[in-house]
Write a protein that holds these residues in place. Sequence first.
Motif, PDB file in Angstrom:
ATOM      1  N   ARG B 160     106.744 -29.499 -10.790  1.00 46.12           N
ATOM      2  CA  ARG B 160     108.183 -29.032 -11.489  1.00 46.12           C
ATOM      3  C   ARG B 160     108.930 -30.232 -12.206  1.00 46.12           C
ATOM      4  O   ARG B 160     109.392 -30.126 -13.237  1.00 46.12           O
ATOM      5  CB  ARG B 160     108.957 -28.091 -10.519  1.00 46.12           C
ATOM      6  N   ARG B 163     107.176 -30.935 -15.364  1.00 47.24           N
ATOM      7  CA  ARG B 163     107.299 -29.881 -16.242  1.00 47.24           C
ATOM      8  C   ARG B 163     108.594 -29.877 -17.008  1.00 47.24           C
ATOM      9  O   ARG B 163     108.646 -29.855 -18.309  1.00 47.24           O
ATOM     10  CB  ARG B 163     107.245 -28.475 -15.509  1.00 47.24           C
ATOM     11  N   ASP B 167     109.295 -30.237 -20.881  1.00 44.72           N
ATOM     12  CA  ASP B 167     110.310 -29.337 -21.528  1.00 44.72           C
ATOM     13  C   ASP B 167     111.199 -30.047 -22.617  1.00 44.72           C
ATOM     14  O   ASP B 167     111.201 -29.804 -23.722  1.00 44.72           O
ATOM     15  CB  ASP B 167     111.115 -28.408 -20.796  1.00 44.72           C
ATOM     16  N   LEU B 170     109.417 -31.982 -25.480  1.00 48.58           N
ATOM     17  CA  LEU B 170     109.127 -30.855 -26.399  1.00 48.58           C
ATOM     18  C   LEU B 170     109.953 -30.782 -27.398  1.00 48.58           C
ATOM     19  O   LEU B 170     109.887 -30.638 -28.519  1.00 48.58           O
ATOM     20  CB  LEU B 170     108.170 -30.009 -25.757  1.00 48.58           C
ATOM     21  N   ARG B 171     111.313 -30.552 -26.776  1.00 50.21           N
ATOM     22  CA  ARG B 171     112.312 -30.141 -27.661  1.00 50.21           C
ATOM     23  C   ARG B 171     112.893 -30.845 -28.798  1.00 50.21           C
ATOM     24  O   ARG B 171     113.375 -30.542 -29.899  1.00 50.21           O
ATOM     25  CB  ARG B 171     113.717 -29.760 -26.594  1.00 50.21           C
ATOM     26  N   ARG B 185     102.230 -28.657 -21.574  1.00 53.05           N
ATOM     27  CA  ARG B 185     103.340 -27.790 -20.975  1.00 53.05           C
ATOM     28  C   ARG B 185     102.494 -26.641 -20.433  1.00 53.05           C
ATOM     29  O   ARG B 185     102.750 -26.098 -19.428  1.00 53.05           O
ATOM     30  CB  ARG B 185     104.305 -27.153 -22.153  1.00 53.05           C
ATOM     31  N   THR B 186     101.273 -26.204 -21.263  1.00 49.51           N
ATOM     32  CA  THR B 186     100.678 -25.153 -20.970  1.00 49.51           C
ATOM     33  C   THR B 186      99.907 -25.445 -19.542  1.00 49.51           C
ATOM     34  O   THR B 186      99.815 -24.601 -18.664  1.00 49.51           O
ATOM     35  CB  THR B 186      99.553 -24.826 -21.851  1.00 49.51           C
ATOM     36  N   ALA B 189     102.046 -25.360 -16.599  1.00 51.85           N
ATOM     37  CA  ALA B 189     102.403 -24.172 -16.007  1.00 51.85           C
ATOM     38  C   ALA B 189     101.441 -23.357 -15.464  1.00 51.85           C
ATOM     39  O   ALA B 189     101.792 -22.816 -14.452  1.00 51.85           O
ATOM     40  CB  ALA B 189     102.593 -23.200 -17.275  1.00 51.85           C
ATOM     41  N   GLU B 192     101.367 -25.024 -11.726  1.00 48.22           N
ATOM     42  CA  GLU B 192     102.696 -24.433 -10.910  1.00 48.22           C
ATOM     43  C   GLU B 192     102.262 -23.151 -10.561  1.00 48.22           C
ATOM     44  O   GLU B 192     102.574 -22.816  -9.372  1.00 48.22           O
ATOM     45  CB  GLU B 192     103.972 -24.426 -11.817  1.00 48.22           C
TER      46      GLU B 192
END
Lengths: 332, 489
Positions: B160, B163, B167, B170-171, B185-186, B189, B192
């Motif tokens: 987490r 991740r 995130d 990536l933004r 990210r994938t 995910a 997790e």
Amino acid sequence: MLYELIQPYTSVSTVGMCKNAGKTTVLNELIRLCAEHGETVALTSVGRDGERSDLVTGTKKPEIFVYSGTLIATAADCLDLGDVSREILWTSGMPTPMGEVVLARAWSDGLVQLAGPSMTAQLRVIREKMLELGAGRVFIDGALSRKSLAMPAVSDAAILSTGASYSRDMKKTVNDTAHSAALMSLERTEREDVPEDAEQKFTVLCGSKAQCFELAEDAADALRRAEKAAVLIRGGVTDRAAEAFFSAGRALSGTEFIAEDGSRLLLSAGNYEKLLRAGSRFTVLKTTRLLAVTVNPFSAYGTHYDTDAFLDAMRRAVPAGVPVLNVKTKDA
Amino acid sequence: MLEPKQLTNIGFDHIIQNLQPFSVYGDELRRRVRPYKKDEREKLTAELENVKLLAKAFERDPASFSPLARALMLLKDIRRSLARSRETTLTDIELFEIKRFLIVLESLAAACAELPAARELNGVEIFPMTAALDIVDPDGMRAQTFRLPDDSSEELARIRRERKAADIALRTASPDEKDGLSAKRTRLAALEENEELRLRGEMTRAFAVYSEQLGKLIESIARLDFALAKARLMLDLHGCVPEIAEEAGENEAKLVLTDMVNPALGEALREKGREFTPVSIELARGSTVITGANMGGKSVAVKTLALNAYLAMAGMPVFAKEAVLPMLSDIHLLAEDMEDSRGGLSSFGGEMVRFDAILRGCSENPGALVLLDEFARGTNPHEGSALVRAAVRYFEEKKQAFAVLTTHFDDVAVLAPVHYQVMGLRRADESALASALAAAEERSAGELLSRFMDYGLYRVPAGVNPPRDALRICRALGISDGFMRFVHE
């Protein structure tokens, strides 16, 4: 511009004329803009439509991208199709073919698949619950049909998406989109004598008199003998009803047809125009605010439109004051 | 036993629809309610005792039940997840529901502890399951939501953290960096999801140990809720808890129902501005005959008797001042307005076939209640009367059942040791009736007449014949004089 347009509204729905009209692009853009402004948004959708039927088989990938903190109301099975890290907040008890509608909070950014309840009353409950749980704004991914256009009962405002995938004939796309836009922009009736609890299908209001009918033919009959009348129509306004009203002939001039809201006008554009030409007009009890029409000149089927010509034709056809935007370009 | 259509007809469905348990569990018992079997007297009396205890406490202090009611209403049905917990890994939605249930259970148990009546109930034991709750709420926050905490495992915390970093990256990423970051990210995910699945598996297995105990507890909750619903309905409609007599010899067994009413019929009458006249009856094994005028309410008396006997056997309150019943092996009802012409038999033929089935049932399972409303009405009076007389004698001699026969044939009542009459117009003030009828519109004469009727059941000495009110009723209804003259000739 989109963000400024939605500013005054707590709940906004997106509606598409067809698949690939750019409805999802609009929704993603709205989510991104709200995230940029630090807003907590909530998402749900209207039941299940053609587009969503693919997702049971898993052939359709989720394509709505949300940010950490977003609230999502969707069917239990659809929750697993997304990839956000989540917290379960509430189970609604509302069944869908893909399981109960569940409310979750995203703890990461990621993709979600929406399949909300299909009944207006249920959507209203979901919307209230999401606001209660801290959402600043609720987006409702609308269906792909005029039948649930914007649902004024659950959303304050709507954005209509259209595009080249609707028809190879640009003129048809423009006309049909303009008709939908017109229905979504109908004014609230100014009459004060509209009964709120009319149980029968048709109520003909004339002077201080109100007569109720189950059949359009009988209502048309009463209309013929009235002047400057209004007809309140509960539920859907169909072609069958419209055709019955044609028989009222010259009495149609000056008649006001009052529907519950724009989404109830199910009659064809042709019959709608015909009633307007006869001198009648349409109003609604509940208005929706049509914020914008978005266009996508690219077709999934290969027949693309000329971007400028399409934008131009669309701008001339929609009701005055409704902006037409190309979401793929900067003016969004 | 009574058929679904008959249950509707006698007003049983009306009672069931008016029962309002607070929880899904209580509601399931409501929908499945059925009479107890003849050898289940202990279970039946235990249930009725619960209703009595709860009614007493609820009547004294209804507000004290509010916390209990609130908790019951919040319970969702988790039984499927309980069963699944023993077989597979539960989803986060299921764990959410279980956690919510166990949190509500804490307040439900607290509410029960505050109610002395709830603690005394037979077969009802409601207690908190804190150890189970701790498993599905590892951080002990008792939040009404479900998410595995970051510190459930080191691995989960690490994934987490990574991740979150991905995130954020990536933004703000440039278009060139986006593809690589998206793939990362994938991947995170998926990691997790796998780690959560593993942790939920552990959680499910730890919880499953309690699943059976929780299942039993849910049965307790259902019993409490259903008994409470019965108690509330009983107080609302002024019913009472029937007494179920112990097994007695065939000559001692008695069925006593004093001042019975039928809530469904009562409601229909009230809408017409009239009141239901309570009826009382005492039955012994053998035959009892009810006679009375046309329009006099014999059928109503039979339906009311059927309803209350069925309610008592189903562990429900009865709508009477007092009720004492033995365990009935069955309840049979044969009445014209409930017949259908099955199998192409005439109505008389159909009636006799069913009657034969009842006779067989009675000899196989003694101790049934048999209600025959206007038996053999469909044939000629001579033979009809002979059939009714035979039935009266048969049941009286065999003493296998509590048989009640309504009839207006002469010479039948004399054969039965017990005879009741619906009073009808007998005691009505003739002149008052005549002037009222004279003033009434023709259409409302029947309605008016019913107001002069006495629908009460009165025990009369054996040997008294049924009242002969048919001609009086004709006169009162103002049937044309021309015709009435022919009648008198």
